[in-house]
Design an enzyme around this catalytic site. Structure first.
Site, PDB file in Angstrom:
ATOM      1  N   LYS A  84     -10.413  11.558  12.724  1.00 37.91           N
ATOM      2  CA  LYS A  84      -9.799  10.266  13.078  1.00 37.91           C
ATOM      3  C   LYS A  84      -9.702  10.189  14.595  1.00 37.91           C
ATOM      4  O   LYS A  84      -9.168  11.124  15.215  1.00 37.91           O
ATOM      5  CB  LYS A  84      -8.404  10.130  12.465  1.00 37.91           C
ATOM      6  CG  LYS A  84      -8.405  10.091  10.943  1.00 37.91           C
ATOM      7  CD  LYS A  84      -7.023   9.851  10.366  1.00 37.91           C
ATOM      8  CE  LYS A  84      -7.080   9.832   8.829  1.00 37.91           C
ATOM      9  NZ  LYS A  84      -5.754   9.738   8.202  1.00 37.91           N
TER      10      LYS A  84
ATOM     11  N   LYS B 252      -3.783   7.582  -3.671  1.00 38.63           N
ATOM     12  CA  LYS B 252      -2.647   8.067  -2.901  1.00 38.63           C
ATOM     13  C   LYS B 252      -1.605   8.568  -3.875  1.00 38.63           C
ATOM     14  O   LYS B 252      -1.061   7.778  -4.661  1.00 38.63           O
ATOM     15  CB  LYS B 252      -2.077   6.927  -2.053  1.00 38.63           C
ATOM     16  CG  LYS B 252      -3.004   6.496  -0.939  1.00 38.63           C
ATOM     17  CD  LYS B 252      -3.295   7.653  -0.028  1.00 38.63           C
ATOM     18  CE  LYS B 252      -3.125   7.317   1.416  1.00 38.63           C
ATOM     19  NZ  LYS B 252      -3.393   8.459   2.287  1.00 38.63           N
TER      20      LYS B 252
ATOM     21  N   HIS C  91       0.878  -1.176   0.000  1.00 33.92           N
ATOM     22  CA  HIS C  91       0.000   0.000   0.000  1.00 33.92           C
ATOM     23  C   HIS C  91       0.911   1.221   0.000  1.00 33.92           C
ATOM     24  O   HIS C  91       1.575   1.515   0.991  1.00 33.92           O
ATOM     25  CB  HIS C  91      -0.877  -0.062   1.261  1.00 33.92           C
ATOM     26  CG  HIS C  91      -2.085   0.816   1.224  1.00 33.92           C
ATOM     27  ND1 HIS C  91      -3.133   0.620   0.351  1.00 33.92           N
ATOM     28  CD2 HIS C  91      -2.420   1.903   1.969  1.00 33.92           C
ATOM     29  CE1 HIS C  91      -4.056   1.539   0.563  1.00 33.92           C
ATOM     30  NE2 HIS C  91      -3.649   2.328   1.540  1.00 33.92           N
TER      31      HIS C  91
ATOM     32  N   GLU D 204     -13.815   6.227   5.134  1.00 35.25           N
ATOM     33  CA  GLU D 204     -12.850   5.331   4.478  1.00 35.25           C
ATOM     34  C   GLU D 204     -12.500   4.205   5.459  1.00 35.25           C
ATOM     35  O   GLU D 204     -11.340   3.820   5.567  1.00 35.25           O
ATOM     36  CB  GLU D 204     -11.604   6.123   4.063  1.00 35.25           C
ATOM     37  CG  GLU D 204     -10.959   6.849   5.239  1.00 35.25           C
ATOM     38  CD  GLU D 204      -9.744   7.687   4.869  1.00 35.25           C
ATOM     39  OE1 GLU D 204      -9.515   7.963   3.690  1.00 35.25           O
ATOM     40  OE2 GLU D 204      -9.010   8.064   5.800  1.00 35.25           O
TER      41      GLU D 204
ATOM     42  N   GLU E 144      -7.103  15.950  -0.504  1.00 33.12           N
ATOM     43  CA  GLU E 144      -6.771  15.812   0.925  1.00 33.12           C
ATOM     44  C   GLU E 144      -5.316  16.208   1.166  1.00 33.12           C
ATOM     45  O   GLU E 144      -4.410  15.717   0.494  1.00 33.12           O
ATOM     46  CB  GLU E 144      -7.030  14.350   1.324  1.00 33.12           C
ATOM     47  CG  GLU E 144      -6.749  14.035   2.768  1.00 33.12           C
ATOM     48  CD  GLU E 144      -7.224  12.628   3.138  1.00 33.12           C
ATOM     49  OE1 GLU E 144      -8.048  12.026   2.414  1.00 33.12           O
ATOM     50  OE2 GLU E 144      -6.750  12.101   4.166  1.00 33.12           O
TER      51      GLU E 144
ATOM     52  N   ASP F  60      -6.226  16.772   6.838  1.00 36.83           N
ATOM     53  CA  ASP F  60      -6.048  15.497   7.550  1.00 36.83           C
ATOM     54  C   ASP F  60      -4.919  15.653   8.565  1.00 36.83           C
ATOM     55  O   ASP F  60      -5.164  15.933   9.748  1.00 36.83           O
ATOM     56  CB  ASP F  60      -5.785  14.363   6.547  1.00 36.83           C
ATOM     57  CG  ASP F  60      -5.652  13.012   7.243  1.00 36.83           C
ATOM     58  OD1 ASP F  60      -6.004  12.930   8.431  1.00 36.83           O
ATOM     59  OD2 ASP F  60      -5.181  12.031   6.624  1.00 36.83           O
TER      60      ASP F  60
END
Ligand code: MUC
Ligand code: MG
Length: 373
Positions: free
Chosen positions: A273, A169, A22, A327, A224, A249
């Protein structure tokens, strides 16, 4: 009260394989490391929590190892002998004695909420005031590093009706290459999907100004954290000029950060978060600031496993408005589970249990197998 005293708190580092690498701007995950928290009370009730970050120290100020060390040496001793049923008092005690450490505190608060929910027979969402929705829309992150693979992955997800929102990303490569990659994916998916990007602070303002224009012109719905969290003035300027909305974020490391971002007009969307804010209740305070300032909300993840994901999910279920969805796909990135009831994903949504607490119990054998020795 003696029945609800906290008897022990343990933090267990768990390394789990991911379905594929990832790739983020600052780190490529080859596996994910969770910190699982077990908080045992005198009445025999155990609360579960999770404090998970991304890429050691690549994302935030706490690593899995520092989270465990700080819980073992500093935070657990503050909780042992305290009343687990009084979450306000327990968290106030931690906040008075320990600066920062929002990831560790979030895991501990999640465990307190899980224990109290089990004790009262209520889901955590009810302890937090009650849910206004039963399920949450869940985005998927495309981060294989390869455009064709990402398109194939998105088409699979659309086909099985698991995700119709994709976050790309970018930021690890050249800006022009990244823009080509994003535009190719948006063209391939068309109107069947919402395509968004997360730059993880990789651009400077001069790069971001042009790139945000190109992204907005090509149908990208949300951008973001394009630039560094410390460049507040740049974030304000970008937020005024970008044709696509800017989401904060990494800029939010505390409830107080959320307040000053809102006051400065530095973003029109906040990624919530639990780990960045210091727990589910701190997320609710951040959400209240956003709502008062007219800032829209998104339910973010630190790529937690099932425990952290459901702690976040119970919290997000209670928010008045969640314009940009969530997400909360962390468990789907992992090939292994350490709980008995894997979270349920169907029809583009995460369905959140109504059983007491977070709605999870540990699979002791799997946990013992994957716990770091
Ligand atoms: C981040 O920066 O938002 C969330 C989804 C994902 O793939 O990475 C995380 C972290
Ligand atoms: Mg992000």
């Amino acid at each position: 009260m003696s029945q609800t005293l906290i008897e022990s708190v343990s933090a267990i580092i768990v390394d789990l394989p991911t379905i594929r690498p990832h790739r983020l701007a600052m780190h490529t995950l080859q596996q994910q490391t969770l910190v699982v928290i077990r908080l045992r009370c005198a009445d025999g009730i155990e609360g579960l929590g999770e404090a998970t970050t991304i890429g050691g120290l690549a994302y935030g100020n706490e690593s899995p190892e520092s989270i465990k060390q700080n819980i073992d040496s500093h935070l657990a001793p503050l909780l042992i002998g305290q009343d687990a049923a009084n979450i306000n008092a327990a968290m106030q005690r931690l906040d008075k004695a320990a600066k920062g450490n929002t990831f560790a505190k979030s895991g501990l608060e999640s465990a307190l909420l899980d224990a109290q929910g089990k004790r009262l027979g209520l889901p955590v969402s009810e302890l937090l005031g009650g849910r206004v929705r039963d399920s949450l829309e869940v985005a998927w992150t495309l981060a294989s590093g390869d455009t064709a693979k990402d398109i194939a992955e998105a088409e699979d997800m659309l086909g099985i009706r698991r995700h119709r929102i994709f976050k790309l990303k970018i930021g690890a490569g050249e800006v022009s290459q990244d823009l080509k990659h994003v535009i190719a994916i948006k063209r391939a998916l068309g109107d069947s999907a919402s395509v968004r990007v997360d730059v993880n602070q990789a651009w400077d303002e001069s790069q971001a100004l042009r790139a945000c224009q190109v992204l907005g012109d090509n149908g990208i719905d949300l951008i973001e954290q394009p630039i560094a969290r410390i460049n507040r003035a740049g974030q304000v300027r970008l937020n005024q000029r970008s044709p696509a909305p800017i989401m904060a974020d990494e800029s939010i490391e505390s409830v107080e950060d959320a307040f000053s971002l809102a006051a400065d007009g530095a973003a029109s969307v906040f990624a919530l978060k639990i780990a960045k804010n210091g727990g589910p209740r701190a997320v609710l305070r951040t959400a209240a600031i956003a709502e008062s300032a007219g800032i829209a909300l998104y339910g973010g993840t630190m790529l937690e496993g099932s425990i952290g994901t459901l702690a976040s999910a119970h919290t997000f279920l209670t928010l008045n408005k969640l314009t940009w969805g969530t997400e909360l796909f962390g468990p789907l990135l992992l090939t292994e589970e350490i709980v008995q009831e894997a979270p349920q994903y169907r029809d583009f949504q995460l369905h959140v249990p109504r059983t007491p607490g977070l709605g999870l119990s540990l699979d002791e054998e799997r946990l013992a197998f994957f716990a770091r020795k």
